[in-house]
Design a protein around this motif. Structure first.
Motif, short mmCIF file in Angstrom:
data_model
loop_
_atom_site.label_atom_id
_atom_site.label_comp_id
_atom_site.label_asym_id
_atom_site.label_seq_id
_atom_site.Cartn_x
_atom_site.Cartn_y
_atom_site.Cartn_z
N ALA A 14 0.86 -1.18 0.00
CA ALA A 14 0.00 0.00 0.00
C ALA A 14 0.89 1.23 0.00
O ALA A 14 2.07 1.16 0.34
CB ALA A 14 -0.91 0.01 1.22
N THR A 15 0.32 2.34 -0.39
CA THR A 15 1.03 3.61 -0.33
C THR A 15 0.01 4.70 -0.02
O THR A 15 -1.19 4.50 -0.16
CB THR A 15 1.78 3.89 -1.64
OG1 THR A 15 2.69 4.98 -1.43
CG2 THR A 15 0.85 4.22 -2.79
N PRO B 182 -5.41 8.34 -8.01
CA PRO B 182 -5.31 6.94 -8.44
C PRO B 182 -6.70 6.33 -8.45
O PRO B 182 -7.58 6.74 -7.70
CB PRO B 182 -4.45 6.28 -7.37
CG PRO B 182 -4.12 7.32 -6.36
CD PRO B 182 -4.77 8.60 -6.74
N LYS B 183 -6.89 5.36 -9.33
CA LYS B 183 -8.18 4.68 -9.36
C LYS B 183 -7.98 3.18 -9.48
O LYS B 183 -6.94 2.71 -9.94
CB LYS B 183 -9.09 5.22 -10.45
CG LYS B 183 -8.52 5.34 -11.81
CD LYS B 183 -9.50 6.06 -12.74
CE LYS B 183 -9.08 5.95 -14.17
NZ LYS B 183 -7.73 6.28 -14.46
N THR C 147 -5.74 -1.78 -6.42
CA THR C 147 -6.91 -2.61 -6.16
C THR C 147 -7.90 -1.96 -5.19
O THR C 147 -9.01 -2.47 -5.04
CB THR C 147 -6.50 -3.99 -5.60
OG1 THR C 147 -5.78 -3.78 -4.39
CG2 THR C 147 -5.64 -4.75 -6.60
N ALA C 148 -7.51 -0.86 -4.57
CA ALA C 148 -8.41 -0.14 -3.67
C ALA C 148 -7.90 1.28 -3.51
O ALA C 148 -6.70 1.52 -3.56
CB ALA C 148 -8.48 -0.83 -2.31
N VAL C 149 -8.82 2.21 -3.35
CA VAL C 149 -8.47 3.61 -3.11
C VAL C 149 -9.40 4.14 -2.03
O VAL C 149 -10.61 3.91 -2.08
CB VAL C 149 -8.63 4.48 -4.39
CG1 VAL C 149 -8.33 5.94 -4.09
CG2 VAL C 149 -7.75 3.97 -5.51
N LYS C 150 -8.82 4.81 -1.04
CA LYS C 150 -9.62 5.41 0.03
C LYS C 150 -9.10 6.82 0.27
O LYS C 150 -7.89 7.06 0.22
CB LYS C 150 -9.47 4.62 1.33
CG LYS C 150 -9.96 3.21 1.27
CD LYS C 150 -9.70 2.50 2.58
CE LYS C 150 -10.08 1.05 2.50
NZ LYS C 150 -9.77 0.34 3.74
N ILE D 276 -6.22 15.49 4.24
CA ILE D 276 -6.80 14.32 3.58
C ILE D 276 -5.70 13.58 2.84
O ILE D 276 -4.89 14.18 2.14
CB ILE D 276 -7.92 14.73 2.60
CG1 ILE D 276 -9.02 15.51 3.31
CG2 ILE D 276 -8.48 13.49 1.89
CD1 ILE D 276 -9.77 14.73 4.37
N ASN D 277 -5.68 12.28 3.03
CA ASN D 277 -4.71 11.43 2.37
C ASN D 277 -5.44 10.49 1.43
O ASN D 277 -6.53 10.02 1.72
CB ASN D 277 -3.96 10.57 3.41
CG ASN D 277 -3.15 11.44 4.33
OD1 ASN D 277 -2.18 12.04 3.93
ND2 ASN D 277 -3.57 11.51 5.58
N GLY D 278 -4.81 10.21 0.31
CA GLY D 278 -5.34 9.21 -0.62
C GLY D 278 -4.49 7.97 -0.48
O GLY D 278 -3.27 8.03 -0.59
N MET D 279 -5.09 6.86 -0.19
CA MET D 279 -4.34 5.61 -0.03
C MET D 279 -4.71 4.69 -1.17
O MET D 279 -5.87 4.56 -1.51
CB MET D 279 -4.72 4.93 1.28
CG MET D 279 -4.47 5.78 2.49
SD MET D 279 -4.72 4.89 4.03
CE MET D 279 -6.33 4.20 3.84
N ASP D 280 -3.70 4.11 -1.79
CA ASP D 280 -4.04 3.07 -2.73
C ASP D 280 -3.25 1.82 -2.42
O ASP D 280 -2.19 1.87 -1.84
CB ASP D 280 -3.94 3.50 -4.19
CG ASP D 280 -2.64 4.11 -4.62
OD1 ASP D 280 -2.08 3.59 -5.58
OD2 ASP D 280 -2.20 5.10 -4.03
#
Length: 161
Positions: free
Chosen positions: A52-53, A68-69, A90-93, A146-150
């Motif tokens: 993850a990042t 990212p999507k 595979t996931a983005v939050k 806000i952070n975007g995690m993928d």
């Protein structure tokens, strides 16, 4: 794709995974803002330790990048631009800084994998890389950031082997 090493690895990936032949060429990336950490992260990804990042939403906006999507492919390189592996999101939050939990820190796979380590290195990176805070300002993490995690899961890591 301008990076020959990345183009070759992507070609090898497509030879092994014909179901993705219609995908656009992926973005070529390296992690971090220095050679030591970029090379370490590439190695951790190839070993499937780093799965993850986390991005700063503000940094993505300042660089005019797309979020990212799910389904995005990336060719991960070391600092020198040598392609090391291909990952797929595979996931983005999108989450505020204060809500990052120990599990995510563990999935990132860096340092001692603790939340304290994650908070320290990510806040330093966000401040240095994104230049989001004037140097004369006290740099205290805000819970509203806000952070975007993928996440790239095991099944989508390809290193040509």
């Amino acid at each position: 794709m301008e990076n020959t090493s990345a183009r070759n690895l992507w070609g090898d990936f497509l030879d092994a995974h014909l179901e993705f032949a219609s995908e656009d060429a992926p973005k070529t990336i390296h992690f971090c803002d220095n050679e030591k950490d970029a090379d370490l992260c590439a190695d951790l990804i190839c070993k499937e330790t780093k799965r993850a990042t986390t991005h700063s939403l503000k940094g993505i906006q300042l660089r005019n990048e797309a979020l990212p999507k799910i389904g995005d492919f990336y060719v991960v390189t070391d600092w020198s631009g040598d392609a090391k592996c291909i990952i797929r999101t595979t996931a983005v939050k999108l989450l505020p800084y204060f809500s990052i939990r120990e599990e995510h820190a563990r999935l990132e796979g860096e340092g001692d994998k603790s939340l304290d380590h994650w908070k320290k290195v990510h806040w330093e990176y966000y401040c240095n890389r994104n230049q989001i805070i004037p140097p004369t300002t006290v740099r205290i993490p805000t819970s509203k950031r806000i952070n975007g995690m993928d996440m790239a899961r095991k099944g989508y890591i390809f290193n040509g082997e």
